[in-house]
Design a protein around this motif. Structure first.
Motif, PDB file in Angstrom:
ATOM      1  N   ILE A 146       0.835  -1.200   0.000  1.00 36.46           N
ATOM      2  CA  ILE A 146       0.000   0.000   0.000  1.00 36.46           C
ATOM      3  C   ILE A 146       0.869   1.249   0.000  1.00 36.46           C
ATOM      4  N   GLY A 147       1.909   1.241   0.833  1.00 39.38           N
ATOM      5  CA  GLY A 147       2.812   2.387   0.878  1.00 39.38           C
ATOM      6  C   GLY A 147       3.493   2.645  -0.445  1.00 39.38           C
ATOM      7  N   ARG A 148       3.889   1.584  -1.141  1.00 40.37           N
ATOM      8  CA  ARG A 148       4.520   1.739  -2.460  1.00 40.37           C
ATOM      9  C   ARG A 148       3.569   2.438  -3.424  1.00 40.37           C
ATOM     10  N   ALA A 149       2.294   2.043  -3.404  1.00 44.96           N
ATOM     11  CA  ALA A 149       1.318   2.710  -4.268  1.00 44.96           C
ATOM     12  C   ALA A 149       1.157   4.180  -3.888  1.00 44.96           C
ATOM     13  N   LEU A 150       1.170   4.473  -2.587  1.00 48.51           N
ATOM     14  CA  LEU A 150       1.038   5.863  -2.146  1.00 48.51           C
ATOM     15  C   LEU A 150       2.222   6.715  -2.565  1.00 48.51           C
ATOM     16  N   MET A 151       3.386   6.093  -2.733  1.00 49.16           N
ATOM     17  CA  MET A 151       4.573   6.849  -3.144  1.00 49.16           C
ATOM     18  C   MET A 151       4.434   7.397  -4.561  1.00 49.16           C
ATOM     19  N   GLY A 152       3.476   6.879  -5.320  1.00 53.82           N
ATOM     20  CA  GLY A 152       3.180   7.451  -6.627  1.00 53.82           C
ATOM     21  C   GLY A 152       2.334   8.711  -6.537  1.00 53.82           C
ATOM     22  N   ARG A 153       1.972   9.091  -5.317  1.00 53.22           N
ATOM     23  CA  ARG A 153       1.122  10.254  -5.029  1.00 53.22           C
ATOM     24  C   ARG A 153      -0.154  10.222  -5.876  1.00 53.22           C
ATOM     25  N   PRO A 154      -0.974   9.185  -5.708  1.00 50.78           N
ATOM     26  CA  PRO A 154      -2.175   9.046  -6.540  1.00 50.78           C
ATOM     27  C   PRO A 154      -3.298   9.978  -6.109  1.00 50.78           C
TER      28      PRO A 154
END
Length: 235
Positions: A146-154
C-alpha cells in the motif's frame, strides 16, 4: 464531474465475458467499496481501469479518456493500483520497495517527505525499513504494498483484497490506514471479500455478480437489504 467515471465496461477472455455493462463512479476524496464472490469480476475491474487488461466501453479519469492509454501513463495521470498478492521485490529492502513506487516522479525533493508520511501511516515499516521485504510478515508486506502505491502520489488508490490472509489485529490496522488515506485526500476504490469491514468505512458500495453490477448505493442503505445481509454478512 466524477473523478472516475466507468460506463458500460466490458472485458472478455476470448469468448468468455468477464465484465458486462459495468458502470460505476468514484468522486474526489470518496472511498468506494466493491464486493462480490470469487469470480465475480472484481480483480478484472481494477485491471481494466489500470489498463492492464483491454476493455470496451467508457473509462474517464479526471475528465480524460483512459481507453487506449498504456498502463504507465495511467499511473502518471494519478491512478495507482495495489494488486492482490502484494507483488513485492522480496530481495530488496522494505524502503527500496517503497521508493520504487515513485519511479515516475521527478520531484525528488518531495519523495523523502512522502516516504516519511508512509512511515507515519505504518510505523512498523520505519523499524523494518532495512529488512528484506521477503522476510517481513504478511501484514507488513501488505503495508509495504500500500505504501509503495502511495509513493506514486495518486489521486485514486485502487486496492485489491488488502486484508486477505491477515489476522484480525493486522486486518483492523490495514482498514484504519485505508480510512486515514481517504481522510487525507486520496480517493480509494477498494475491492474486498470482507463485507463487514468494507461497509464500515465505504461511502458507497457496488456488488458484482457474474460480471455485472447487482446492487449499488450508500453502505448503510445496502446494509438494510435482506439479500446483502444474508449473503455477505451471514445475518
Amino acid at each position: 464531474m466524477s473523478l472516475l467515471d466507468v460506463q458500460e465496461l466490458e472485458v472478455r477472455y476470448g469468448k468468455a465475458v468477464a465484465l458486462e455493462g459495468v458502470s460505476l463512479r468514484v468522486e474526489t476524496n470518496e472511498l468506494v467499496g466493491v464486493l462480490g464472490s470469487n469470480g465475480a469480476g472484481k480483480t478484472t475491474l481494477l485491471k481494466a481501469i489500470s489498463r492492464v487488461l483491454p476493455s470496451t466501453g467508457m473509462l474517464r479519469f479526471n475528465g480524460k479518456a483512459l481507453i487506449g492509454v498504456p498502463a504507465h501513463k495511467v499511473v502518471a495521470q494519478g491512478i495507482c493500483h495495489c494488486p492482490e498478492g502484494r507483488r513485492l521485490f522480496p530481495e530488496l529492502t522494505a524502503e527500496k520497495n517503497l521508493r520504487l513506487g515513485a519511479y515516475l516522479r521527478t520531484d525528488r525533493g518531495s519523495i523523502d517527505a512522502d516516504l516519511q508520511l508512509v512511515y507515519s501511516l505504518f510505523p512498523a515499516l520505519r523499524e523494518r525499513r532495512s529488512q528484506l521485504a521477503g522476510t517481513l510478515s504478511g501484514g507488513e508486506q501488505q503495508m509495504v504494498a500500500i505504501g509503495r502505491a502511495l509513493m506514486g502520489r495518486p489521486r485514486l488508490l485502487m486496492l485489491d483484497e488488502p486484508s486477505v490472509g491477515l489476522a484480525g489485529r493486522l486486518k483492523a490496522a490495514i482498514f484504519d490506514a485505508i480510512d486515514e488515506i481517504r481522510h487525507n485526500g486520496t480517493a480509494v476504490l477498494l475491492v474486498e471479500q470482507d463485507a463487514h469491514a468494507t461497509f464500515g468505512i465505504a461511502d458507497r458500495v457496488y456488488v458484482l455478480e457474474q460480471g455485472r453490477v447487482a446492487r449499488e448505493g450508500p453502505g448503510q442503505e445496502l446494509l438494510e437489504d435482506g439479500d446483502i445481509r444474508r449473503i455477505y454478512l451471514g445475518l
